[in-house]
Design a protein around this motif. Structure first.
Motif, PDB file in Angstrom:
ATOM      1  N   ASP A  25     -52.886 -31.809 -36.600  1.00  0.00           N
ATOM      2  CA  ASP A  25     -52.600 -32.930 -35.706  1.00  0.00           C
ATOM      3  C   ASP A  25     -51.140 -32.923 -35.264  1.00  0.00           C
ATOM      4  N   ILE A  47     -50.000 -32.588 -31.278  1.00  0.00           N
ATOM      5  CA  ILE A  47     -49.174 -33.574 -30.583  1.00  0.00           C
ATOM      6  C   ILE A  47     -47.874 -32.930 -30.110  1.00  0.00           C
ATOM      7  N   GLY A  88     -48.443 -33.296 -26.466  1.00  0.00           N
ATOM      8  CA  GLY A  88     -48.108 -34.700 -26.265  1.00  0.00           C
ATOM      9  C   GLY A  88     -46.928 -34.894 -25.330  1.00  0.00           C
ATOM     10  N   GLN A 123     -44.366 -39.186 -27.575  1.00  0.00           N
ATOM     11  CA  GLN A 123     -45.316 -38.974 -28.669  1.00  0.00           C
ATOM     12  C   GLN A 123     -44.786 -37.952 -29.666  1.00  0.00           C
ATOM     13  N   GLN A 135     -56.939 -31.434 -23.204  1.00  0.00           N
ATOM     14  CA  GLN A 135     -55.736 -31.633 -24.005  1.00  0.00           C
ATOM     15  C   GLN A 135     -55.473 -33.109 -24.293  1.00  0.00           C
ATOM     16  N   VAL A 157     -54.982 -34.892 -28.021  1.00  0.00           N
ATOM     17  CA  VAL A 157     -53.821 -35.682 -28.430  1.00  0.00           C
ATOM     18  C   VAL A 157     -54.256 -37.070 -28.903  1.00  0.00           C
ATOM     19  N   SER A 193     -53.561 -38.362 -32.593  1.00  0.00           N
ATOM     20  CA  SER A 193     -52.746 -39.563 -32.809  1.00  0.00           C
ATOM     21  C   SER A 193     -53.507 -40.582 -33.654  1.00  0.00           C
TER      22      SER A 193
END
Length: 271
Positions: free
Chosen positions: A51, A55, A59, A63, A239, A243, A247
Motif C-alpha cells: 500500500d 500510494i 498518489g 497523499q 490507478q 490508491v 489509502s
C-alpha cells in the motif's frame, strides 16, 4: 516510467525476493525480528508495504507526504542496538531491493523483454522517491543506474544472512496462521527461491533441486505468457482505484495499531 513499469502485476512476483534480500542486511533483520509482527500477521504486513508503494507511485503529492509522515513516525520507534528505522542506509537498501526486483522481473518476464537502458535509467531515477520521502536524501543514493548496479553487486557479495534473517524468512515462507493457503504458499516459496540471487539462496539454505527448478520454470513461464498475451488495460487495474483501496487499508491498519497500543497500555496498567 515509475508508474508504467510499477503498474504491471508481474512486479508482484518479486515481493518475496525483495523481502528476503532486505532481511540479508543484519540491521533490517534485527529491526524486523524485534519490532515486527510478521509471524502473527504476515498478510497485513505484506499489504502494508504494498500500500505504501502504491500510494507513493500513484498518489498525489499530498497523499504521498501524508503516508510518508505516518511511516516515518512509526519508524521512529523502531530502534535498537545497531539499527534505526530512520537510518538512511537501511532505507536505501530496502528501496534498492524493490527497484532491483522490479527491473529483474521486467527483464525476465516483461512484455517487451529487457527494458531499454534509457527506460531502466528513468525508472531508477524516479523510483528513488520511495527512499527519499522516508528520509534518505537523493545525494545519499546512487546517482545513476550504473552506480546503482555497482552498489547492488557490492551488497549482494558482502551481506551475510544471520539467524534473525533466517527466523523471519521462515515466518514469511512458512506462516503458521495461513495453512489454509498451503498450495499458494508452495508456489510463493518456489518463485521466491527461483528469483533470489544465487548467493542469497545459498546463504538462506533454501532447497533448490531439479524438482524445484522445473516447478519454477512452469510457474514463471505461465506468468510470462499470461503477461504477454493479456492487453494492458486488462492487466493493470485503474490507478485511482488502487490508491483509494490502499489509502483505506492504511487508515484501517493505523486505527488497529492504535487500538492495540491502547489495549497494551491498559493491560500493563492493570498489572
Amino acid at each position: 516510467m515509475l508508474r508504467l513499469l510499477g503498474a504491471e502485476p508481474i512486479v508482484g512476483l518479486g515481493a518475496g525476493r525483495a523481502l528476503l534480500m532486505q532481511l540479508a542486511h543484519p540491521g533490517v533483520a534485527r529491526g524486523v525480528a524485534e519490532h515486527s509482527d510478521f509471524a502473527e500477521r504476515p498478510l497485513a504486513r505484506l499489504f502494508g508495504t504494498l500500500d505504501f508503494l502504491l500510494i507513493t507511485a500513484f498518489g498525489t503529492p499530498e497523499q504521498v507526504e501524508r503516508i510518508a509522515a505516518k511511516v516515518r513516525g512509526i519508524h521512529t520507534a523502531v530502534r535498537g542496538e545497531g539499527y534505526s528505522g530512520n537510518d538512511p542506509g537501511l532505507q536505501l537498501w530496502v528501496n534498492a531491493t524493490l527497484i532491483d526486483s522490479a527491473l529483474y522481473l521486467h527483464e525476465r518476464l516483461g512484455r517487451r523483454g529487457r527494458p531499454g537502458e534509457d527506460e531502466a535509467e528513468e525508472y531508477y531515477r524516479q523510483a528513488r522517491i520511495v527512499a527519499e520521502v522516508l528520509g534518505c536524501p537523493l545525494e545519499e543514493q546512487p546517482a545513476d543506474l550504473a552506480s546503482f548496479r555497482a552498489y547492488m553487486d557490492e551488497m549482494v557479495a558482502s551481506l551475510e544472512v544471520d539467524d534473525n534473517a533466517r527466523k523471519v524468512a521462515a515466518a514469511v515462507l512458512h506462516p503458521r496462521k495461513l495453512r489454509a493457503l498451503a498450495p499458494g504458499l508452495a508456489v510463493f516459496r518456489v518463485v521466491t527461491t527461483a528469483l533470489l540471487p544465487e548467493p542469497f539462496r545459498e546463504r538462506y539454505g533454501l532447497p533448490w533441486g531439479a524438482r524445484h527448478r522445473r516447478a519454477a520454470a512452469l510457474v514463471l513461464g505461465t506468468a510470462a505468457l499470461g503477461h504477454r498475451v493479456t492487453p494492458g488495460p486488462l492487466r493493470r487495474p485503474p490507478q485511482a482505484l488502487l490508491v483509494r483501496l490502499a489509502s483505506h487499508r492504511v487508515e484501517r491498519t493505523l486505527r488497529e495499531r492504535r487500538a492495540r497500543r491502547r489495549a497494551g497500555r491498559a493491560e500493563r496498567a492493570g498489572d
